[in-house]
Write an enzyme that holds these catalytic residues in place. Structure first.
Site, PDB file in Angstrom:
ATOM      1  N   CYS A   1      11.199 -31.905  24.823  1.00  0.00           N
ATOM      2  CA  CYS A   1      11.584 -30.506  25.041  1.00  0.00           C
ATOM      3  C   CYS A   1      12.584 -30.047  23.988  1.00  0.00           C
ATOM      4  CB  CYS A   1      12.151 -30.328  26.446  1.00  0.00           C
ATOM      5  SG  CYS A   1      13.509 -31.449  26.847  1.00  0.00           S
TER       6      CYS A   1
ATOM      7  N   HIS B   1      17.071 -31.841  30.333  1.00  0.00           N
ATOM      8  CA  HIS B   1      15.975 -30.974  29.895  1.00  0.00           C
ATOM      9  C   HIS B   1      16.533 -29.796  29.109  1.00  0.00           C
ATOM     10  CE1 HIS B   1      12.019 -29.257  29.787  1.00  0.00           C
ATOM     11  NE2 HIS B   1      12.411 -28.172  30.440  1.00  0.00           N
TER      12      HIS B   1
END
EC number: 3.4.19.12
Length: 991
Positions: A98, A308
């Protein structure tokens, strides 16, 4: 009584009054429960397995009534994968990438960078044929610039909702399963891109990175005496700001973080404005230095190396804000940056502070990891960034593949719907005709009917073999898993799906029903006979009219009789196997038969090994002739021993010999105990590390011999005498000793026993000695004090010693289901001590202390074990090592302490699999785990535990990443924390 047992009893109640030869067809149909009434939908809630006429609750509810056609398939609408109108294209998360996806979106929406990259020359011409690109050859970018070109072209004009960046990630050599710091990735990639573009001739391409991302700051040193200034200019791609203790971004601009080698997340709020005026911080005034916010990188997690990343990016053409979360893209309402939901999803912290109020045009966040500002200009951004023709051809080809895939998926959906509709009509038609009633009928397994009604699995041919008896007919005991259906429905089933054999009314097995009738009658008789035998056993036996019966057999004779009556039915059920055609494994059936053969039959418990009556009267008793007659009706083949039968003559002889041997063993044990009292009591034993002064010679025997001898002396009647000293276990096939002097004072000391010379003389008299092993101490040299040396006879065999050590190391690397321990570290200072032991070594360490760490097999200068100059023949000693494993066992048990947990692992499992085990044990996510063993960092998730040096009884240190609110505490952790690999070994550092 349960309903199923009630049905079983009702189906066979007639057998109590009907003899086997009187069984009629009516009795047979009663046994197969033909008489039961079918159940009615709505009244019966679930299927009655004991009723073959119950066809309710077998899966028909999903087909009756109207059905949504979407339930006929599990294929998503391919249009859901299509890019929405006026939206951007997402990027697939390849595992933990990510951080790459966020920056790719930020760079893509930098129109100047995108335009410059499109101007770079490409090797795509090698893939072109005439005016087009070869269709049969896939395009493979050769450089980082070409990868970015292709990705940007797809992000701009692809029809897909998201694209796959795996080619770009693979070209950089990134580990898709390892989360990395986004800012570190950005800095390294910008440096790589700048270096790559520096070779371009076009200045608009060559200087694009510096024009868009590079700034310059100066370190100014002012002399206190003369006031003279000296400047040191440095370039930067981003400013790393210390936000601790500050509430506004403008308060942090002039203060930089030290480069400590680590990045930790601080969960404190910081305010920042959408407009940033940098004029107060620049040296040359007069220009425009106002910047506007263009992107915000959000991080959710406790560490920069885990969690994340998502990106909020402003579209430079429309001014609208979008949230990029890998494949998912969301447009913000009202052209405003909205971070509220990201703050709500953040991880809770014990020291969490209340969110401050923000004014108009400002935002407050404790999860904003990076802010991207761009210079504000009066000019409108270029809205016509055209994709080059060769790239557009590649995009068109990818779009064509996507459209073909959509058509293929739509066709598959249509076929599934058509099949579902046809199945729906079939079920509605046949289910109403399934009940047999008074018409001709057949039996079909319940499992097959359920699979026929299961929409998720294709219907297979009917297989009734698992329900057959030994006569190839329907077994009465299988009726509970069968259903009686009409002959009309059965004809359709077999015509459409095939299979067999068909089980009509002729398949009802009369032989099995008659046999069951006989067994039931015998069981009823058994109850009466059991009472009779019990009464007869209470009567004393007179004269020689009795019979010997084993006490164990008498206690269990009723159960043995029942098992004997059920044996035939049990064999039939076993031969039928399981449902759906599967049968018992041949090896399993052989093992079961072997176990049955090993079980003793009635009265075999008083047989001796020679097949005669055993000599022990404690295991048997006399029963009357009447009682034996009753028992013999059930066990006609049982061994018969009248009361006058003599015991086995061979056993009597052996018993007398055994008594004599016991007396002899006691005498031998007493003599040996008297001759070697200190060895038996383990008192006054010599020690190599503290050599006794009153002797220069010590003898060696294996500890295994000593332990076995002590067992015999303690319990001479239960153990066999030890007749020989097997010292060959301590020698190699060449006859050389397998231990060094140093190892016999340490780890190998548990494998040997030292013997005094006086004890050795007695051992030679009492036992047969195969090899003499001794250690001699000698004084060497004229210097006072003289040098002491220790000589072994026989001498050490270096080759075999090294082979033994290697084999032991291999054994430690090839284990299964072994125990290791994981210790979660909270005290950070303990992390430093355990993970970097070299930092704790004192400079005053003596040479003697260092020499103690020498590996076994190195020559000890005080232990003269030369080879004598003879060249020995190489002999494979695998069998020797296998034998030694039985005698030589090293103790490696680790004592578990507080804070540790034991895990069962194998050498061939990966570090990633171990991290999952640790996650379940400690509730620490794999990406938040920092593992080390003996000062070595464990970081390769794909490596096996064996290759990483994790052996049984190892202790692994676990340090978990956690949020840190106090900066001083964070600085403490940075000083003692274990170093991280970062982007080591990737293409980002190759330049």
């Amino acid at each position: 009584m349960a309903p199923r047992l009630q049905l079983e009893k009702a189906a066979w109640r007639w057998a109590e009054t009907v003899r086997p030869e009187e069984v009629s067809q009516e009795h047979i149909e009663t046994a197969y429960r033909i008489w039961l009434e079918p159940c009615i939908r709505g009244v019966c809630r679930r299927n009655c397995k004991g009723n073959p006429n119950c066809l309710v609750g077998i899966g028909e509810h999903i087909w009756l009534g109207e059905i949504d056609e979407n339930s006929f398939h599990n294929i998503d609408d391919p249009n859901c994968e299509r890019r929405k109108k006026n939206s951007f294209v997402g990027l697939t998360n390849l595992g933990a990438t990510c951080y790459v996806n966020t920056f790719l979106q930020v760079w893509f929406l930098n129109l100047e960078l995108r335009q410059a990259l499109y101007l770079c020359p490409s090797t795509c011409s090698d893939y072109r044929l005439g005016d087009g690109i070869q269709k049969e050859k896939d395009y493979e970018p050769q450089t980082i610039c070409e990868h970015l070109q292709y990705l940007f072209a797809l992000l701009q004009n692809s029809n897909r909702r998201y694209i796959d960046p795996s080619g770009f990630v693979k070209a950089l050599g990134l580990d898709t399963g390892q989360q990395q710091d986004a800012q570190e990735f950005s800095k390294l990639f910008m440096s790589l891109l700048e270096d790559t573009l520096s070779k371009q001739n076009n200045p608009d391409v060559r200087n694009i990175v510096q024009q868009q991302f590079c700034g310059e700051y100066a370190y100014v040193t002012v002399c206190n005496q003369c006031g003279r200034e000296s400047k040191l200019l440095s370039k930067f791609y981003e400013l790393e700001l210390n936000i601790q203790g500050h509430k506004q971004l403008t308060d942090c601009i002039s203060e930089f973080l030290k480069q400590t080698g680590h990045k930790k997340k601080l969960n404190t709020y910081i305010g920042f404005s959408e407009i940033l005026d940098m004029e107060p911080y620049v040296e040359h005034k007069g220009g425009s230095y106002v910047y506007e916010l263009s992107a915000v990188l959000i991080h959710r997690g406790v560490s920069a190396y885990s969690g994340h990343y998502i990106a909020h990016v402003k579209d430079p053409q429309s001014g609208e804000w979008y949230k990029f979360n890998d494949e998912d893209i969301e447009k913000m309402e009202g052209k405003k940056l909205q971070l509220g939901i990201e703050e709500d999803l953040a991880e809770p912290s014990k020291s969490q502070t209340r969110k401050p109020k923000c004014g108009k045009g400002t935002h407050c966040s404790r999860n904003a990891y990076m802010l991207v500002y761009r210079l504000q200009t009066q000019e409108k951004p270029n809205t016509t960034v055209q994709v080059p023709a060769f790239l557009q051809e590649l995009v068109d080809r990818d779009n064509s593949k996507f459209e073909e895939w959509c058509i293929e998926m739509a066709e598959m959906r249509k076929q599934s719907v058509d099949k579902g509709k046809a199945k729906h009509e079939e079920v509605k038609e046949l289910y109403q005709r399934l009940p047999a009633g008074a018409e001709p009928y057949e039996f079909v397994s319940l499992e097959w009917l359920q699979k026929w009604l299961d929409e998720s699995t294709p219907t297979k041919p009917i297989d009734n073999h698992a329900c057959l008896c030994s006569h190839d007919k329907l077994h009465p005991d299988k009726i509970s898993i069968m259903k009686r259906i009409s002959e009309y429905a059965a004809d359709i089933f077999y015509s459409r799906y095939g299979g067999g054999p068909r089980l009509t009314v002729k398949a009802l097995c009369k032989e099995c029903v008659v046999e069951r009738c006989r067994v039931l009658r015998l069981k009823n008789q058994l109850n009466e006979d059991y009472k009779t035998v019990n009464n007869l056993l209470k009567v004393a036996v007179k004269g020689n009219d009795g019979f010997w019966v084993g006490k164990s057999s008498l206690r269990s004779w009723r159960q043995l009789a029942l098992e004997q009556l059920d044996e035939q039915d049990g064999d039939a059920e076993q031969s039928n196997g399981r449902m759906n055609g599967s049968t018992l494994n041949k090896d399993e059936s052989k093992e079961e038969r072997k176990e049955e053969e090993e079980e003793l039959n009635f009265n075999e418990d008083i047989l001796c090994p020679h097949g005669e009556l055993c000599i022990s009267e404690n295991e048997r008793r006399l029963v009357s002739k009447e009682a034996w007659s009753k028992l013999q009706q059930y066990f006609p083949k049982a061994p018969e021993f009248p009361s006058y039968k003599e015991c086995c003559s061979q056993c009597k002889i052996l018993e007398r010999e055994g008594e004599e041997n016991e007396a002899l063993h006691k005498m031998i044990a007493n003599e040996q105990k008297t001759s070697l009292p200190n060895l038996f009591q383990d008192k006054n034993r010599p020690c190599l590390s503290n050599w006794p002064e009153d002797t220069d010679v010590l003898y060696i025997v294996s500890q295994f011999f000593v332990e076995e001898w002590r067992k015999f002396v303690r319990k001479p009647t239960r153990c066999s005498p030890v007749s020989s000293v097997g010292n060959s276990a301590l020698l190699c096939p060449h006859g050389g000793l397998m231990f060094t002097f140093a190892s016999m004072t340490k780890e190998d000391s548990k494998l040997i026993a030292l013997i005094w010379p006086s004890e050795w003389q007695m051992i030679q008299k009492l036992f047969v000695v195969d090899h003499v092993i001794k250690i001699t101490r000698i004084e060497v040299g004229d210097v006072n004090p003289s040098e002491t040396q220790y000589i072994s006879e026989p001498k050490l065999c270096p080759e075999c010693r090294e082979g033994l050590l290697c084999q032991q190391q291999r054994d430690l690397r090839e284990y299964t289901q072994a125990t290791i321990y994981v210790h979660k570290v909270v005290d950070n200072k303990k992390v430093m001590k355990d993970s970097a032991p070299e930092l704790n070594v004192s400079s005053s360490e003596t040479e003697e202390d260092k020499e103690e760490a020498k590996p076994d097999g190195e020559k000890d200068p005080d232990f003269n074990q030369s080879n004598g100059g003879t060249k020995r023949q190489k002999i494979s000693h695998q069998n020797y090592i296998a034998y030694q494993k039985q005698v030589i066992r090293r103790s490696m048990r680790h004592r578990k302490v507080r804070g540790e947990k034991a895990l069962l692992v194998s050498a061939n499992q990966t570090l990633k699999e171990l991290k999952i085990q640790i996650m379940h044990a400690f509730s620490v996510a794999p990406f938040d785990q920092n593992l080390s063993i003996d000062g070595k960092i464990l970081s390769d998730d794909c490596a096996t535990l064996g290759t990483l040096g994790v052996i049984p009884e190892s202790v692994i240190l676990l340090k978990a990443d956690e949020p840190i609110a106090d900066y001083a505490a964070m600085d403490d952790v940075m000083q003692v924390c274990m170093p991280e690999e970062g982007f080591k070994g990737t293409g980002l550092l190759g330049h």
